[in-house]
Design an enzyme around this catalytic site. Structure first.
Site, PDB file in Angstrom:
ATOM      1  N   GLU A  14       0.825  -1.205   0.000  1.00  0.00           N
ATOM      2  CA  GLU A  14       0.000   0.000   0.000  1.00  0.00           C
ATOM      3  C   GLU A  14       0.863   1.260   0.000  1.00  0.00           C
ATOM      4  O   GLU A  14       1.892   1.302   0.668  1.00  0.00           O
ATOM      5  CB  GLU A  14      -0.868  -0.054   1.270  1.00  0.00           C
ATOM      6  CG  GLU A  14      -1.966   0.966   1.342  1.00  0.00           C
ATOM      7  CD  GLU A  14      -2.854   0.749   2.579  1.00  0.00           C
ATOM      8  OE1 GLU A  14      -3.176  -0.407   2.932  1.00  0.00           O
ATOM      9  OE2 GLU A  14      -3.199   1.758   3.207  1.00  0.00           O
ATOM     10  N   GLU A  47      -3.074  10.598   3.007  1.00  0.00           N
ATOM     11  CA  GLU A  47      -4.234  10.731   3.877  1.00  0.00           C
ATOM     12  C   GLU A  47      -4.300  12.142   4.431  1.00  0.00           C
ATOM     13  O   GLU A  47      -3.266  12.784   4.663  1.00  0.00           O
ATOM     14  CB  GLU A  47      -4.186   9.690   5.000  1.00  0.00           C
ATOM     15  CG  GLU A  47      -4.592   8.313   4.474  1.00  0.00           C
ATOM     16  CD  GLU A  47      -4.573   7.234   5.518  1.00  0.00           C
ATOM     17  OE1 GLU A  47      -5.593   6.548   5.658  1.00  0.00           O
ATOM     18  OE2 GLU A  47      -3.538   7.075   6.190  1.00  0.00           O
TER      19      GLU A  47
END
Ligand SMILES: *[C@@H]1O[C@H](CO)[C@@H](O)[C@H](O)[C@H]1NC(C)=O
Ligand SMILES: *[C@@H]1O[C@H](CO)[C@@H](O)[C@H](O)[C@H]1NC(C)=O
Length: 375
Positions: free
Chosen positions: A123, A127
């Protein structure tokens, strides 16, 4: 006579309906299981204009919450507790570049995410926290490993991520990952910095955009709530993340990626790549370039196909007229009944064409919504 109607319908259907995606989302982790499905490669580059429309043929909607196109953006809206509206690309890239032009959601504890993720939980993340108006958060995972706590780092954004649109880019190669805010490379990660490469993201990933509440105290541990900026007050909803444009480039010229040769290492060299020929376009790029929508599909048909459709429709009409005449002369009542039944059949064929597409979308959406996965 009925067969003419049917073949017209078939011709229309094959040209107007979207080809169903062979690849479906699973929670199949190829490091623990065999037979995980092949993945459609992007195998090229494309700009997705979320400012103009939201394209459910290329992006799957998952989880509860609304995804709507409004004004100049596509919005992912958290309104109620438990919602985490997410869109996930139907295609994968195996090293590549993703540029996301977006505005983060406001709201305490609300997280806006723009990430790349693989089926074995590699990943690369952007964010944004609803109350952090100065910084963007970067992170990465290798095979979902969370043991190293130096992965997450935050970087200054020039202007609040919740007020303005910014361009957040991930450029991912075998040698390094770069996180870029607007024109500035803010972070670079090399494999040797990620547990000697073991934690380095290196398997085909798709793009996932979503908003969720890390401040949902009933569904998160206290560390997540704290990281997310505190408990979310859902009375202040809706919390809206807005996406304008996403450019995606696959650095591998592939049709498909397969897990066939994968073992428990998750090593990139064990990913099987079904390559494109020279000048060949990947099925994903072809699908993207194919006009979407019934009107566009009609205009994209060759004139031969159009003539065939018109001719057979006229043929049907002529035969209908003949049938009517014949029936009327022969036996008025019975003829009218027969014609009504026949007409019902023709109408049904036409309605089915429209309904097929709608049902396809509804059933796929239902299938997606039934699975609840957090980003
Ligand atoms: C994007 O793809 C097109 C072909 O579809 C190609 O002409 C162009 O060079 C590609 N751009 C980049 C940056 O790879
Ligand atoms: C995003 O920023 C990068 C780096 O400056 C730039 O090359 C790219 O064109 C930008 N993309 C968009 C969609 O604005």
């Amino acid at each position: 006579m009925y067969s003419i109607a049917v073949s017209t319908a078939a011709l229309l259907a094959s040209s107007l309906l979207p080809t169903a995606w062979a690849q479906t989302q699973t929670d199949c982790n190829p490091l623990n299981q065999t037979d995980c499905p092949d993945m459609a490669a992007l195998g090229g580059n494309s700009t997705f204009h979320f400012n103009e429309k939201w394209d459910p043929d290329m992006w799957m909607q998952k989880n509860a919450g609304e995804v709507v196109h409004r004004g100049n953006s596509t919005d992912l809206i958290v309104k109620y507790q438990g919602e985490s509206p997410t869109v996930i690309s139907n295609f994968y890239i195996f090293f590549g570049r993703v540029e996301i032009v977006m505005r983060a959601a406001t709201g305490q504890g609300i997280v806006s995410s723009a990430i790349l993720q693989s089926e074995c939980l590699d990943e690369i993340d952007w964010e944004f926290l609803g109350t952090n108006t100065t910084h963007a958060f970067t992170n990465y995972f290798g095979k979902g490993n969370t043991t190293d706590y130096t992965r997450g780092k935050e970087y200054k954004v020039d202007g609040a991520p919740q007020d303005d649109y910014h361009n957040y880019t991930i450029d991912w190669t075998k040698e390094r990952i770069q996180w870029i805010i607007d024109d500035e490379v803010v972070r670079e990660l090399k494999p040797e910095e990620a547990l000697d490469g073991k934690n380095y993201p290196q398997t085909p990933m798709n793009v996932r955009l979503g908003a969720w509440s890390g401040g949902d105290v009933d569904n998160n541990d206290k560390w997540t709530v704290q990281w997310a900026g505190g408990p979310t007050d859902f009375k202040e909803s809706p919390f809206t993340m807005s996406v304008r444009e996403v450019y995606v480039e696959d650095y591998t010229s592939a049709k498909t990626y397969s897990w066939e040769d994968m073992d428990s290492s998750g090593d990139w060299q064990k990913v099987k790549v079904i390559k494109l020929e020279d000048n060949e376009k990947s099925p994903t790029i072809q699908e993207i370039e194919q006009p979407h929508g019934v009107g566009n599909r009609w205009s994209a048909l060759s004139s031969t196909a159009k003539i065939a459709i018109i001719a057979s429709s006229c043929g049907v009409a002529a035969i209908l007229a003949a049938v009517m005449l014949f029936c009327c002369i022969k036996q008025r009542r019975a003829g009218a009944k027969e014609f009504a039944a026949y007409q019902a059949g023709v109408d049904k064929e036409n309605t089915d064409l429209i309904q097929d597409r709608e049902q396809w979308q509804v059933s796929h959406k239902a299938a997606r919504m039934s699975k609840y996965t957090r980003l």
